[in-house]
Write a protein that holds these residues in place. Sequence first.
Motif, PDB file in Angstrom:
ATOM      1  N   ALA A  34       0.752  -0.999  -0.033  1.00  0.00           N
ATOM      2  CA  ALA A  34       0.062  -0.008   0.128  1.00  0.00           C
ATOM      3  C   ALA A  34       0.903   1.221   0.127  1.00  0.00           C
ATOM      4  O   ALA A  34       0.411   2.035  -0.726  1.00  0.00           O
ATOM      5  N   MET A  35       1.790   1.384   0.904  1.00  0.00           N
ATOM      6  CA  MET A  35       2.288   2.139   0.945  1.00  0.00           C
ATOM      7  C   MET A  35       3.977   2.380  -0.551  1.00  0.00           C
ATOM      8  O   MET A  35       3.585   3.683  -1.428  1.00  0.00           O
ATOM      9  N   SER A  36       4.362   1.337  -1.044  1.00  0.00           N
ATOM     10  CA  SER A  36       4.234   2.133  -2.482  1.00  0.00           C
ATOM     11  C   SER A  36       3.798   2.025  -3.430  1.00  0.00           C
ATOM     12  O   SER A  36       3.983   2.979  -3.968  1.00  0.00           O
ATOM     13  N   CYS A  37       2.234   1.665  -3.137  1.00  0.00           N
ATOM     14  CA  CYS A  37       0.974   2.834  -4.605  1.00  0.00           C
ATOM     15  C   CYS A  37       1.104   4.157  -4.023  1.00  0.00           C
ATOM     16  O   CYS A  37       0.480   4.619  -5.157  1.00  0.00           O
ATOM     17  N   ILE A  38       1.186   4.198  -2.722  1.00  0.00           N
ATOM     18  CA  ILE A  38       1.002   6.193  -2.344  1.00  0.00           C
ATOM     19  C   ILE A  38       1.800   6.452  -3.639  1.00  0.00           C
ATOM     20  O   ILE A  38       1.903   7.533  -3.097  1.00  0.00           O
ATOM     21  N   ARG A  39       3.236   5.790  -3.171  1.00  0.00           N
ATOM     22  CA  ARG A  39       4.439   7.183  -3.637  1.00  0.00           C
ATOM     23  C   ARG A  39       4.358   6.872  -4.983  1.00  0.00           C
ATOM     24  O   ARG A  39       4.929   7.914  -5.421  1.00  0.00           O
ATOM     25  N   LYS A  40       3.704   6.724  -5.696  1.00  0.00           N
ATOM     26  CA  LYS A  40       3.934   6.236  -7.411  1.00  0.00           C
ATOM     27  C   LYS A  40       2.139   6.648  -7.997  1.00  0.00           C
ATOM     28  O   LYS A  40       1.938   6.386  -7.073  1.00  0.00           O
ATOM     29  N   THR A  57      -8.458   8.315   8.097  1.00  0.00           N
ATOM     30  CA  THR A  57      -6.910   8.702   8.718  1.00  0.00           C
ATOM     31  C   THR A  57      -5.815   8.440   7.431  1.00  0.00           C
ATOM     32  O   THR A  57      -6.703   8.041   6.695  1.00  0.00           O
ATOM     33  N   LYS A  58      -5.091   8.986   7.607  1.00  0.00           N
ATOM     34  CA  LYS A  58      -3.504   8.746   7.009  1.00  0.00           C
ATOM     35  C   LYS A  58      -2.545   8.191   7.798  1.00  0.00           C
ATOM     36  O   LYS A  58      -2.388   8.148   8.208  1.00  0.00           O
ATOM     37  N   SER A  59      -1.820   7.104   6.548  1.00  0.00           N
ATOM     38  CA  SER A  59      -1.291   6.453   6.727  1.00  0.00           C
ATOM     39  C   SER A  59       0.320   6.810   7.347  1.00  0.00           C
ATOM     40  O   SER A  59       0.677   7.755   6.216  1.00  0.00           O
ATOM     41  N   ASP A  60       1.033   6.521   7.769  1.00  0.00           N
ATOM     42  CA  ASP A  60       2.653   6.657   7.370  1.00  0.00           C
ATOM     43  C   ASP A  60       3.671   5.653   6.865  1.00  0.00           C
ATOM     44  O   ASP A  60       3.320   5.203   7.003  1.00  0.00           O
TER      45      ASP A  60
END
Length: 60
Positions: A34-40, A57-60
């Motif tokens: 999920a974090m990888s998808c958010i950054r790309k 809610t925001k993920s860190d």
Amino acid sequence: MVPFEFRSGTSIRGKTRVSHQARKRLKALFHLGAMSCIRKEGELRTYYQREVAEGNTKSD
């Protein structure tokens, strides 16, 4: 994957933790994906930004 919530009795102090019954490795892999998808750049990033703008809610 089932999110088991760990609470001790009726105490509501502090954050809840993931139970020992949960598959922590699987949860970690989903989180990394999920974090990888958010950054790309892409559809998932746009969706995430829209949800955060709506007050979710925001993920860190």
